[in-house]
Design a protein around this motif. Structure first.
Motif, PDB file in Angstrom:
ATOM      1  N   ARG A 219       0.855  -1.021   0.187  1.00 18.22           N
ATOM      2  CA  ARG A 219      -0.064   0.125  -0.065  1.00 18.22           C
ATOM      3  C   ARG A 219       0.784   1.248  -0.039  1.00 18.22           C
ATOM      4  NH1 ARG A 219      -5.383  -1.031   1.396  1.00 18.22           N
ATOM      5  NH2 ARG A 219      -5.809  -3.188   1.839  1.00 18.22           N
ATOM      6  N   ALA A 223       1.073   4.370  -2.760  1.00 16.51           N
ATOM      7  CA  ALA A 223       0.767   5.758  -2.675  1.00 16.51           C
ATOM      8  C   ALA A 223       2.051   6.588  -2.778  1.00 16.51           C
ATOM      9  CB  ALA A 223       0.537   5.699  -0.885  1.00 16.51           C
ATOM     10  N   THR A 228      -3.916   4.940  -6.247  1.00 19.18           N
ATOM     11  CA  THR A 228      -4.946   4.461  -5.244  1.00 19.18           C
ATOM     12  C   THR A 228      -4.870   2.931  -5.723  1.00 19.18           C
ATOM     13  OG1 THR A 228      -6.412   6.366  -5.985  1.00 19.18           O
ATOM     14  CG2 THR A 228      -7.290   4.660  -4.910  1.00 19.18           C
ATOM     15  N   ASP A 230      -6.419  -0.384  -5.434  1.00 15.77           N
ATOM     16  CA  ASP A 230      -7.548  -1.211  -5.820  1.00 15.77           C
ATOM     17  C   ASP A 230      -7.641  -2.599  -4.876  1.00 15.77           C
ATOM     18  OD1 ASP A 230      -9.726  -2.566  -7.169  1.00 15.77           O
ATOM     19  OD2 ASP A 230      -8.907  -2.596  -9.192  1.00 15.77           O
ATOM     20  N   GLU A 231      -8.475  -2.423  -4.206  1.00 18.66           N
ATOM     21  CA  GLU A 231      -8.762  -3.698  -3.112  1.00 18.66           C
ATOM     22  C   GLU A 231      -8.925  -5.266  -3.917  1.00 18.66           C
ATOM     23  OE1 GLU A 231      -8.122  -3.406  -0.080  1.00 18.66           O
ATOM     24  OE2 GLU A 231      -7.854  -0.957   0.261  1.00 18.66           O
TER      25      GLU A 231
END
Length: 353
Positions: A219, A223, A228, A230-231
Motif C-alpha cells: 500500500r 501511495a 490508488t 484497488d482492493e
C-alpha cells in the motif's frame, strides 16, 4: 482504543514454593527432585505430592545448572514451532540455524535444539512444565506460533528472542525481524518505475505479522507512486498451486493486470507452480512477476526470479546477541531489531508492454 492490560510476570517457582504447596520440607523436595538413590526413601504419597506441586507451579528441574553458581549453565536453546528438517523446508530454515549456531559458539555457549513433540503435538509446555528451562534462554523460530505459550513464557519471565517480528497483546516481545514493509514498498516502486499500475498482490491466507507487513509495504509503495489501491487486486493465495497459467491469463484479461507480487511459501510449492506457469505464460513478456522473499531452495541453476532476499543468517546471529543481552540484564525492556532486505533484480520483471 482501550490499551490492553499488561501480561503479569510471574516469579519463577522455587523449591521453597514447592515445599509450601506440598506441605513438606525443602529437603524433602530436593530429595524427590534429585532422582537419586536417596529419593527411594521418600514415601510414594509424599513424592506424588511434590511432583504435583511442581506441575501446578510450572517448576522444571535444571539438571545442568544444579552445581553451577548463579543457576546458569551457559546453554542456549533453539525452539522451532514447526519441523525445520523436512527436505522441502530445510533450505529455507538452514541459514537461520547456521547464524544461530555460529553466534552461539562465538559467544562461548553451547546450543540445545528443542523439538518438544508430544503425542504428535508440538508444544513448549508438557503437563504444565516449561521444557525450555534446561537452557538459560531460548531463540524461537517458526510461522505457526502458539500465542498462549508465548504469554506463558512472559509470565514466567523466561528470556527468549523471536526470529521474526511477533506481537502479543498486553506484552512486548524481543525479536529480530526482516524489514518487509520497506522491501515490499521498494519492489512496488521498481514496478511503477517500469510503468506498471495494475499490480496484483497475492498474499498468504494466515494473518501473520510478516504478511501484514508486506501488505503495508504494498500500500505504501502504491501511495508513493501516486496510485490508488484497488482492493480487488489484493487476493489471498491459499495454495501456491492455485497460481496456474489459466489463473494468470484470467487476471490479465479481466483485471487488466500487468504485474504480480506473490508471497513465497517456505517449501517448494510456489517455485514448482511458477515453473509450470512459465510453460504457458512468458515472464516478463506477458506479465511481470516478483517474489516478496526468497524461494526456499533457490540455486543458480533455477530461474532467477526478481525478489528481495532476507538476511537469514544475520537475523539468527542478531537473535543470539539480543538473547545474551537479556541474560545479562534480565529486567531490561524488550529489544526490537529490524534488518533490511536486499533487492535481487532477477529476470522476471520488465516494462509494461
Amino acid at each position: 482504543m482501550v490499551p490492553s492490560a499488561p501480561v503479569p510476570r510471574r516469579r519463577r517457582a522455587t523449591q521453597v514454593d514447592l515445599a509450601k504447596r506440598a506441605g513438606v520440607s525443602q529437603a524433602t523436595v530436593s530429595l524427590v527432585l534429585s532422582g537419586g538413590p536417596a529419593a527411594d526413601q521418600i514415601a510414594e504419597p509424599t513424592r506424588q505430592a511434590v511432583l504435583s506441586a511442581a506441575a501446578e507451579l510450572g517448576y522444571s528441574v535444571n539438571i545442568a545448572a544444579r552445581s553451577l553458581k548463579g543457576g546458569r549453565n551457559h546453554l542456549l536453546g533453539l525452539y522451532t514451532f514447526e519441523p525445520v528438517f523436512p527436505t522441502d523446508q530445510r533450505d529455507f530454515y538452514f541459514p537461520f540455524l547456521l547464524g544461530v549456531e555460529e553466534e552461539t559458539a562465538r559467544q562461548g555457549y553451547d546450543l540445545l535444539l528443542f523439538s518438544s513433540v508430544t503425542s504428535g503435538d508440538r508444544a513448549i509446555y508438557s503437563s504444565g512444565a516449561n521444557r525450555l528451562k534446561l537452557a538459560d534462554g531460548c531463540v524461537l523460530l517458526g510461522r505457526n506460533v502458539r500465542r498462549e505459550e508465548l504469554a506463558e513464557l512472559v509470565r514466567e519471565d523466561f528470556p527468549f528472542v523471536f526470529i521474526g517480528r511477533r506481537e502479543l497483546e498486553g506484552a512486548e516481545l524481543s525479536y529480530v525481524g526482516a524489514d518487509y514493509v520497506t522491501a515490499t514498498s521498494k519492489l512496488v516502486g521498481e514496478l511503477t518505475d517500469l510503468g506498471h499500475e495494475r499490480i496484483l498482490y497475492l498474499r498468504a491466507v494466515e494473518d501473520t505479522e510478516p504478511t501484514r507487513d508486506r501488505e503495508v509495504g504494498y500500500r505504501q509503495g502504491l501511495a508513493a507512486a501516486g496510485l490508488t489501491v484497488d482492493e480487488s487486486l489484493i487476493r489471498e493465495l491459499e495454495d501456491p498451486a492455485e497460481l496456474s497459467a489459466a489463473f494468470v491469463k484470467q487476471r490479465i484479461a479481466e483485471d487488466r493486470i500487468t504485474a504480480i507480487l506473490v508471497e513465497p511459501s517456505e517449501d517448494n510449492r510456489l517455485t514448482t507452480a511458477l515453473d509450470a506457469v512459465s510453460a504457458a505464460v512468458s515472464f516478463p513478456a506477458d506479465c511481470s512477476i516478483a517474489l516478496l522473499g526468497d524461494p526456499p531452495a533457490w540455486t543458480p541453476e533455477l530461474r532467477d526470479w526478481t525478489r528481495f532476499s532476507l538476511p537469514r543468517a544475520e537475523m539468527g546471529r542478531t537473535a543470539v546477541q539480543l538473547l545474551i543481552e537479556l541474560l545479562k540484564e534480565p529486567h531490561n525492556k524488550a529489544h526490537h531489531v529490524t534488518v533490511p532486505c536486499a533487492f535481487v533484480a532477477g529476470d522476471s520483471i520488465g516494462p509494461v508492454r
